[in-house]
Design an enzyme around this catalytic site. Structure first.
Site, PDB file in Angstrom:
ATOM      1  N   LYS A   1       8.125 -18.370  -8.914  1.00 37.22           N
ATOM      2  CA  LYS A   1       7.311 -17.138  -9.875  1.00 37.22           C
ATOM      3  C   LYS A   1       6.253 -18.014 -10.756  1.00 37.22           C
ATOM      4  CE  LYS A   1       8.237 -13.577 -13.048  1.00 37.22           C
ATOM      5  NZ  LYS A   1       9.272 -13.149 -14.224  1.00 37.22           N
TER       6      LYS A   1
ATOM      7  N   ASP B   1      -4.920  -5.835   5.040  1.00 36.77           N
ATOM      8  CA  ASP B   1      -5.839  -6.600   5.760  1.00 36.77           C
ATOM      9  C   ASP B   1      -5.884  -8.368   5.388  1.00 36.77           C
ATOM     10  OD1 ASP B   1      -7.003  -4.740   7.259  1.00 36.77           O
ATOM     11  OD2 ASP B   1      -7.639  -3.706   5.686  1.00 36.77           O
TER      12      ASP B   1
ATOM     13  N   ASP C   1      -5.519  -9.143  13.108  1.00 37.95           N
ATOM     14  CA  ASP C   1      -5.557  -7.636  13.499  1.00 37.95           C
ATOM     15  C   ASP C   1      -4.617  -7.416  14.638  1.00 37.95           C
ATOM     16  OD1 ASP C   1      -6.298  -5.404  14.408  1.00 37.95           O
ATOM     17  OD2 ASP C   1      -8.146  -5.427  13.161  1.00 37.95           O
ATOM     18  N   ILE C   2      -3.468  -6.850  14.492  1.00 43.68           N
ATOM     19  CA  ILE C   2      -2.397  -6.838  15.640  1.00 43.68           C
ATOM     20  C   ILE C   2      -3.023  -5.741  16.577  1.00 43.68           C
ATOM     21  CG2 ILE C   2      -0.054  -6.147  16.024  1.00 43.68           C
ATOM     22  CD1 ILE C   2       0.485  -6.517  12.867  1.00 43.68           C
TER      23      ILE C   2
ATOM     24  N   LYS D   1     -14.567   2.235  15.254  1.00 47.87           N
ATOM     25  CA  LYS D   1     -13.350   1.167  15.362  1.00 47.87           C
ATOM     26  C   LYS D   1     -12.708   1.095  16.666  1.00 47.87           C
ATOM     27  CE  LYS D   1     -11.368   1.298  11.636  1.00 47.87           C
ATOM     28  NZ  LYS D   1     -10.244   1.886  10.343  1.00 47.87           N
TER      29      LYS D   1
ATOM     30  N   LYS E   1     -12.378  -2.644  18.331  1.00 46.84           N
ATOM     31  CA  LYS E   1     -10.851  -3.029  18.496  1.00 46.84           C
ATOM     32  C   LYS E   1     -10.736  -3.178  19.954  1.00 46.84           C
ATOM     33  CE  LYS E   1      -9.268  -2.400  13.878  1.00 46.84           C
ATOM     34  NZ  LYS E   1      -8.138  -2.714  13.067  1.00 46.84           N
TER      35      LYS E   1
ATOM     36  N   ASN F   1       0.673  -1.205  -0.166  1.00 45.64           N
ATOM     37  CA  ASN F   1       0.007  -0.294   0.028  1.00 45.64           C
ATOM     38  C   ASN F   1       0.857   1.422   0.094  1.00 45.64           C
ATOM     39  OD1 ASN F   1       0.574   0.855   3.023  1.00 45.64           O
ATOM     40  ND2 ASN F   1      -0.300  -1.162   3.433  1.00 45.64           N
TER      41      ASN F   1
HETATM   42  O1  C5P Z   1      -8.998  -1.817  10.448  1.00 48.02           O
HETATM   43  P1  C5P Z   1      -8.374  -0.688  10.085  1.00 48.02           P
HETATM   44  O2  C5P Z   1      -7.225  -1.397   9.135  1.00 48.02           O
HETATM   45  O3  C5P Z   1      -8.792   0.610   9.628  1.00 48.02           O
HETATM   46  O4  C5P Z   1      -7.460  -0.295  11.504  1.00 48.02           O
HETATM   47  C1  C5P Z   1      -6.297   0.400  11.274  1.00 48.02           C
HETATM   48  C2  C5P Z   1      -5.683   0.531  12.690  1.00 48.02           C
HETATM   49  O5  C5P Z   1      -5.384  -0.956  13.031  1.00 48.02           O
HETATM   50  C3  C5P Z   1      -4.349   0.964  12.651  1.00 48.02           C
HETATM   51  O6  C5P Z   1      -3.714   1.303  13.904  1.00 48.02           O
HETATM   52  C4  C5P Z   1      -3.407  -0.212  12.189  1.00 48.02           C
HETATM   53  O7  C5P Z   1      -2.102  -0.103  12.383  1.00 48.02           O
HETATM   54  C5  C5P Z   1      -4.105  -1.576  13.026  1.00 48.02           C
HETATM   55  N1  C5P Z   1      -4.137  -2.676  12.234  1.00 48.02           N
HETATM   56  C6  C5P Z   1      -3.360  -3.525  12.797  1.00 48.02           C
HETATM   57  N2  C5P Z   1      -3.516  -4.845  11.922  1.00 48.02           N
HETATM   58  C7  C5P Z   1      -4.254  -5.227  10.960  1.00 48.02           C
HETATM   59  C8  C5P Z   1      -4.873  -4.067  10.556  1.00 48.02           C
HETATM   60  C9  C5P Z   1      -4.753  -2.815  11.057  1.00 48.02           C
HETATM   61  O8  C5P Z   1      -2.810  -3.463  13.748  1.00 48.02           O
HETATM   62  N3  C5P Z   1      -4.374  -6.378  10.250  1.00 48.02           N
END
Ligand code: C5P
Length: 397
Positions: free
Chosen positions: A286, A276, A304-305, A337, A341, A208
């Site tokens: 390849k 995501d 989702d960390i 959010k 979260k 990204n």
């Molecule tokens: O759900 P979204 O991607 O919009 O959330 C953004 C927040 O979640 C940011 O703080 C990003 O660093 C964290 N995040 C994460 N792991 C993921 C996706 C997002 O820690 N897989």
């Protein structure tokens, strides 16, 4: 700035030792006292006389010098400073530190010291990339040794890549961060930053547009307030902050492991733009073009960390901050959010392409907490970081 502080400066045997002369000059210029120690090999690169003349102090070299032992024992010497700096730190001295060897003055001091230690690695690119050195770097980070650099660049040996010692000014900056106290002194803050790269095959990946600028600026602002920062970064285009414990990763899965490995922390700030999804089964080879047939990629969800850390049953950092990059309904989405979260704060920003925020130098932020939302005016990412760092200091204070 560093008046009243003493640095025990260990010079190991690498060509970058000549740059350490400039470091001594800079440290002295800031008012620090420097006690120089040289390994035997170091004196092949710079003379003890130059080092001692610049430091204005005696150089310690030999563990078994009885006069030196009588004047100041090596244990006392190892604890006489506010910070021990090893510059250049060769692959050899790093390996000795990992192994706990103490076979000369420098390594004995490193074993005996109870003061924080910072190293500035300098070596040939292949030596830096060697699995043994990389293993040693990981162990040293676990031992809470601060690592400055190395930088990527041309080397004295004619090769190019990571391994160049950080510039003296960068080392000085890291020393200053380590020695000056602020409202976040003694606090360990973990910051994630940059994009992640999710492999499709060995040569292709999904990424990204995150530059890592906001995360790097935030880490710097936190360090300026005295924090000890662990910076877990995906492949960003902006250089990582000097003086932080840098943990480079590529994928979201690796980022999760790195974050878990570097907790506990007093605060964790998730500024990374984590992908995501990843490709469910990235190809080991390849993917070849096939006449007319298009490859199909299947996706799997990444961990989702932020949510994981926010919901940790034990050891959750007291303050967990997430970022939200939104293109519409910024406050509504960020508020939802935060609750979903279960993090403490969300720093929301509007990343519609016309704002120029993603990859740019400015940011327009809304801070969402349990007390509601605060709109901040548009300002540089550095200013946003300073304001956020001071809010974090208030919250942890
Ligand atoms: O759900 P979204 O991607 O919009 O959330 C953004 C927040 O979640 C940011 O703080 C990003 O660093 C964290 N995040 C994460 N792991 C993921 C996706 C997002 O820690 N897989």
């Amino acid at each position: 700035m560093l008046a009243g502080k003493r640095v025990l400066l260990i010079i190991a045997g690498g060509i970058a030792a000549y740059k350490t002369l400039e470091l001594i000059r800079l440290l002295k210029g800031q008012g620090a006292a420097v006690t120089p120690v040289m390994t035997k090999a170091a004196s092949e690169f710079v003379t003890p006389l130059s080092v001692s003349a610049l430091a204005g102090e005696k150089v310690y070299t030999d563990l078994f010098d009885l006069t030196e032992e009588a004047e100041m024992g090596h244990i006392q010497l190892s604890r006489s400073a506010d910070l021990v700096v090893v510059a250049p730190a060769t692959a050899n001295i790093m390996a000795k530190m990992v192994g706990g060897q103490a076979d000369d003055m420098a390594t004995t001091l490193l074993m005996a010291t109870d003061t924080p230690v910072m190293i500035a690695p300098a070596m040939n690119v292949r030596m830096w990339d060697h699995p043994a050195t990389q293993r040693n770097v990981e162990t040293l980070l676990e031992d809470r040794i601060r690592i400055v650099g190395p930088n990527v660049g041309d080397m004295a040996c004619g090769e190019h890549g990571p391994g160049r010692m950080a510039e003296p000014a960068e080392i000085l900056n890291a020393v200053r961060n380590a020695l000056t106290s602020g409202p976040l002194t003694g606090k360990h803050i973990l910051v994630t930053s940059g994009p992640t790269h999710e492999p499709i095959d060995p040569v292709r990946y999904i990424a990204n547009r995150s530059s890592g600028a906001q995360g790097a600026a935030l880490a710097k602002a936190l360090m300026d307030l005295g924090a000890d920062v662990t910076f877990v970064t995906g492949p960003a285009s902006v250089a990582p902050p000097v003086g932080a414990r840098i943990v480079p990763v590529e994928t979201a899965a690796q980022m999760l492991v790195a974050v878990e490995e570097h907790l506990p922390a007093d605060a964790a700030i998730f500024a990374a733009a984590v992908a995501d999804w990843r490709v469910a089964s990235a190809s080991g080879k390849k993917i070849k073009k096939q006449d007319g047939a298009l490859p199909t990629l299947e996706f799997a969800e990444n961990p989702d960390i932020l949510a994981r850390v926010s919901q940790m049953a034990a050891g959750r950092p007291p303050l967990v901050v997430g970022f939200a990059a939104e293109t519409h309904d910024v406050i509504e989405n960020a508020t939802a959010k935060r609750l979903r979260k279960r993090c403490d704060w969300i720093v929301a920003n509007d990343v519609r392409p016309e704002t120029g925020i993603m990859g740019g130098t400015e940011n327009k932020v809304t801070l969402v907490t349990d007390a509601g939302s605060q709109d901040w005016p548009r300002m540089s990412k550095t200013e946003v970081s300073m304001k956020l760092a001071s809010e974090i200091a208030k919250a942890l204070g």
